[in-house]
Design an enzyme around this catalytic site. Structure first.
Site, PDB file in Angstrom:
ATOM      1  N   ASN A 214       0.860  -1.202  -0.064  1.00 45.46           N
ATOM      2  CA  ASN A 214       0.083  -0.042  -0.050  1.00 45.46           C
ATOM      3  C   ASN A 214       0.990   1.192   0.127  1.00 45.46           C
ATOM      4  O   ASN A 214       2.154   1.150  -0.184  1.00 45.46           O
ATOM      5  CB  ASN A 214      -0.873   0.002   1.361  1.00 45.46           C
ATOM      6  CG  ASN A 214      -0.234  -0.029   2.644  1.00 45.46           C
ATOM      7  OD1 ASN A 214       0.460   0.747   2.834  1.00 45.46           O
ATOM      8  ND2 ASN A 214      -0.418  -1.098   3.282  1.00 45.46           N
ATOM      9  N   ASP A 283      -4.218  -6.818   4.838  1.00 48.57           N
ATOM     10  CA  ASP A 283      -4.923  -7.739   5.246  1.00 48.57           C
ATOM     11  C   ASP A 283      -5.117  -9.232   4.865  1.00 48.57           C
ATOM     12  O   ASP A 283      -5.327 -10.140   5.539  1.00 48.57           O
ATOM     13  CB  ASP A 283      -6.514  -7.192   5.183  1.00 48.57           C
ATOM     14  CG  ASP A 283      -6.809  -6.052   5.949  1.00 48.57           C
ATOM     15  OD1 ASP A 283      -6.243  -6.069   7.252  1.00 48.57           O
ATOM     16  OD2 ASP A 283      -7.360  -5.029   5.538  1.00 48.57           O
ATOM     17  N   LYS A 293       9.610 -16.511 -10.880  1.00 48.11           N
ATOM     18  CA  LYS A 293       8.985 -15.604 -11.268  1.00 48.11           C
ATOM     19  C   LYS A 293       7.645 -15.973 -12.379  1.00 48.11           C
ATOM     20  O   LYS A 293       8.026 -16.871 -13.073  1.00 48.11           O
ATOM     21  CB  LYS A 293       9.670 -14.693 -12.335  1.00 48.11           C
ATOM     22  CG  LYS A 293       9.228 -13.519 -12.817  1.00 48.11           C
ATOM     23  CD  LYS A 293      10.039 -12.713 -13.544  1.00 48.11           C
ATOM     24  CE  LYS A 293       9.584 -11.614 -14.536  1.00 48.11           C
ATOM     25  NZ  LYS A 293       9.807 -11.153 -15.850  1.00 48.11           N
ATOM     26  N   PHE A 330      -4.893   2.937  14.554  1.00 45.06           N
ATOM     27  CA  PHE A 330      -5.331   4.239  13.777  1.00 45.06           C
ATOM     28  C   PHE A 330      -6.651   3.280  12.920  1.00 45.06           C
ATOM     29  O   PHE A 330      -6.657   2.150  12.935  1.00 45.06           O
ATOM     30  CB  PHE A 330      -4.330   4.435  12.766  1.00 45.06           C
ATOM     31  CG  PHE A 330      -3.285   5.532  13.323  1.00 45.06           C
ATOM     32  CD1 PHE A 330      -2.286   5.324  14.488  1.00 45.06           C
ATOM     33  CD2 PHE A 330      -3.400   6.718  12.712  1.00 45.06           C
ATOM     34  CE1 PHE A 330      -1.520   6.256  14.653  1.00 45.06           C
ATOM     35  CE2 PHE A 330      -2.738   7.690  12.921  1.00 45.06           C
ATOM     36  CZ  PHE A 330      -1.464   7.733  14.095  1.00 45.06           C
TER      37      PHE A 330
HETATM   38  O1  PMT Z   1       2.629   6.186   6.624  1.00 40.36           O
HETATM   39  P1  PMT Z   1       2.087   7.218   6.077  1.00 40.36           P
HETATM   40  O2  PMT Z   1       2.322   7.713   4.609  1.00 40.36           O
HETATM   41  O3  PMT Z   1       2.433   8.500   6.978  1.00 40.36           O
HETATM   42  O4  PMT Z   1       0.330   7.169   6.398  1.00 40.36           O
HETATM   43  C1  PMT Z   1      -0.231   7.180   7.472  1.00 40.36           C
HETATM   44  C2  PMT Z   1      -1.174   6.233   7.860  1.00 40.36           C
HETATM   45  C3  PMT Z   1      -2.635   6.537   6.917  1.00 40.36           C
HETATM   46  C4  PMT Z   1      -0.462   4.906   7.161  1.00 40.36           C
HETATM   47  C5  PMT Z   1      -1.696   6.094   9.044  1.00 40.36           C
HETATM   48  O5  PMT Z   1      -2.139   7.429   9.641  1.00 40.36           O
HETATM   49  C6  PMT Z   1      -2.677   5.159   9.266  1.00 40.36           C
HETATM   50  O6  PMT Z   1      -3.896   5.406   9.401  1.00 40.36           O
HETATM   51  N1  PMT Z   1      -2.417   3.782   9.527  1.00 40.36           N
HETATM   52  C7  PMT Z   1      -3.230   2.652   9.828  1.00 40.36           C
HETATM   53  C8  PMT Z   1      -3.654   2.357   8.555  1.00 40.36           C
HETATM   54  C9  PMT Z   1      -4.517   1.024   8.583  1.00 40.36           C
HETATM   55  O7  PMT Z   1      -4.203   0.048   8.286  1.00 40.36           O
HETATM   56  O8  PMT Z   1      -5.667   1.081   8.924  1.00 40.36           O
HETATM   57  P2  PMT Z   1      -6.783   0.018   8.957  1.00 40.36           P
HETATM   58  O9  PMT Z   1      -7.993   0.815   9.413  1.00 40.36           O
HETATM   59  O10 PMT Z   1      -6.768  -0.808   7.852  1.00 40.36           O
HETATM   60  O11 PMT Z   1      -6.458  -0.738  10.551  1.00 40.36           O
HETATM   61  C10 PMT Z   1      -6.805  -0.339  11.588  1.00 40.36           C
HETATM   62  C11 PMT Z   1      -5.642  -0.736  12.526  1.00 40.36           C
HETATM   63  O12 PMT Z   1      -5.460  -2.096  12.703  1.00 40.36           O
HETATM   64  C12 PMT Z   1      -4.416   0.074  12.167  1.00 40.36           C
HETATM   65  O13 PMT Z   1      -3.861   0.476  13.555  1.00 40.36           O
HETATM   66  C13 PMT Z   1      -3.545  -0.950  11.637  1.00 40.36           C
HETATM   67  O14 PMT Z   1      -2.154  -0.775  11.934  1.00 40.36           O
HETATM   68  C14 PMT Z   1      -4.203  -2.451  12.460  1.00 40.36           C
HETATM   69  N2  PMT Z   1      -3.995  -3.417  11.645  1.00 40.36           N
HETATM   70  C15 PMT Z   1      -4.694  -3.628  10.480  1.00 40.36           C
HETATM   71  C16 PMT Z   1      -4.714  -4.995   9.544  1.00 40.36           C
HETATM   72  C17 PMT Z   1      -4.090  -5.929  10.244  1.00 40.36           C
HETATM   73  N3  PMT Z   1      -3.661  -7.163   9.974  1.00 40.36           N
HETATM   74  N4  PMT Z   1      -3.103  -5.801  11.544  1.00 40.36           N
HETATM   75  C18 PMT Z   1      -3.328  -4.555  12.010  1.00 40.36           C
HETATM   76  O15 PMT Z   1      -2.733  -4.474  13.404  1.00 40.36           O
END
Ligand code: PMT
Length: 408
Positions: A214, A283, A293, A330
């Protein structure tokens, strides 16, 4: 903030370089001395064209270091002696040249060598013609220095000695004194806390040359790590592949995949006080990574299938294993921001979710700014769009308040 003798017992080294504002360094040296500091001055050859070492000697009460190869018993190995035991090194004025040298690790005179040898905080005070200041090379060098954890003051705007008007002026004495005070009396409100932060994207391999990922740049997570370190925390940064310099003094744990990030975070969790999950974790991963490849399937076949399996949800696993830790996640959303974020807060048993609407141009992935809402079980705070470094400070201010509330 200014009180008499506030720097008693502090050693402050002042590096002076060859700019017209060099004469203004005399005021700084005199003031630091009056505030009780032990002041050691280092001057470049250029600085000595503008102001005499004798003047600085008189104001500081110390022999001024001007030569890397001085044969003087007191100044034994001058560039090391000059910063040995220093609590702060201030480079004022800092020319474009000294910042370029510091950004590239060049040590070809006594001051640039002292910068490399210094283990104390360093404050650069740029002053130069505004075209030189705005030049992309100077701007990039200042950015490199800031990313490495050095402090670089913004130059002031106004009329310059060359007759031009613009940004590049040496700051007013009060501004510079305030900046020096801040270096000593900045908040250490995260001292004693062990903090783990995740940042950047994960990469999920498809074959030896391709991956799913991403647009996360790591800027948000790195800003949080640098700010926590400056506020006294012991910081571990688990980072996906990004193009950023590690913040100074932070323990770096590089990972590539979500499974590696999961293991890095979970194995260190027990010893942490605070965990912030700013990483954008994939995810899904490819079920069977091809060892060779994957070849183009010929002109007749216009699609192929990749079977994806779910990655571990790291935040959820941390939420389930939570003991005394304060857990911040986040939420990167493109619709129903607050509802989806609140759901994540409860589902993943986090203490705070920071919701960013990543469909907005000034927020989220791969930009310098972000606009977020901080959500806890009983509260919500929406912050305006701001630089990720400023936002990191606000996030820590609020995490500290929430931890204090929780412990009452
Ligand atoms: O890195 P930058 O370019 O500065 O951008 C910042 C950001 C947008 C990446 C950051 O601000 C942000 O939002 N990070 C979380 C992105 C994310 O994966 O969000 P989500 O809504 O998909 O996941 C929710 C939370 O679960 C997040 O804290 C994520 O780290 C966590 N997660 C998600 C999936 C997974 N398999 N394991 C996780 O721990």
């Amino acid at each position: 903030m200014e009180t008499m003798m506030q720097f008693r017992g502090k050693k402050i080294t002042v590096g002076i370089t060859g700019g017209i504002a060099a004469y203004k360094a005399a005021d700084l040296v005199s003031w630091l001395y009056q505030q009780g500091a032990e002041v050691q001055v280092i001057m470049t050859k250029g600085a000595q064209e503008f102001i005499s070492p004798l003047l600085l000697h008189s104001l500081s009460g110390q022999v001024v270091i001007t030569d890397m190869f001085a044969n003087d018993d007191k100044l034994h190995i001058p560039h090391i002696y000059g910063v040995d035991g220093a609590d702060l090194l201030v480079i004022a004025p800092a020319t474009a040249n000294i910042m370029a040298k510091a950004a590239h690790g060049i040590a070809d005179d006594v001051l640039s060598a002292a910068i490399l040898a210094a283990t104390c905080p360093i404050l650069f005070v740029p002053a130069m013609n505004f075209h030189m200041y705005e030049n992309i090379a100077t701007q990039e060098n200042m950015e490199v220095l800031r990313r490495r954890g050095y402090h670089v003051l913004e130059a002031e705007e106004g009329r310059m000695a060359c007759g031009t008007v613009g940004k590049g002026r040496f700051p007013e004495a009060a501004v510079l004194r305030g900046a020096v005070c801040q270096m000593f009396f900045s908040q250490q409100d995260l001292a004693g806390k062990k903090i783990l932060i995740t940042a950047g994207p994960t990469r999920e391999n498809i074959d030896p040359v391709r991956y799913l990922s991403n647009y996360s740049s790591g800027k948000m997570g790195y800003a949080l790590a640098a700010a926590a370190k400056n506020r006294g925390a012991d910081v571990t940064l688990v980072t996906g592949p990004v193009n950023l310099l590690p913040p100074q003094g932070v323990t770096m744990v590089p990972v590539v995949t979500a499974v590696e990030m999961y293991e890095a975070a979970l194995s260190r969790y027990a010893e942490m006080d605070i965990v912030v999950k700013a990483a954008a974790v994939a995810d899904y991963r490819v079920e069977a990574v091809a060892t060779q490849k994957i070849k183009k399937q010929g002109e007749t076949k216009d699609s192929i299938q990749l079977n994806l399996v779910t990655n571990p949800d790291i935040l959820r696993a941390l939420g389930e294993a939570k003991g005394q830790q304060y857990l911040v996640g986040f939420a990167a959303e493109t619709e129903n921001l607050l509802d989806n974020a609140k759901k994540k807060l409860l589902d993943k048993k986090a203490d705070m979710i920071i919701a960013n609407d990543v469909s907005q141009p000034e927020a989220g992935f791969n930009v310098d700014t972000n606009a977020v809402t901080l959500i806890t079980k009983d509260d919500m705070l929406t912050l305006p769009s701001m630089d990720k470094k400023a936002l990191a400070e606000k996030i820590w201010d609020n995490v500290i308040i929430e931890i204090q509330k929780k412990s009452k």
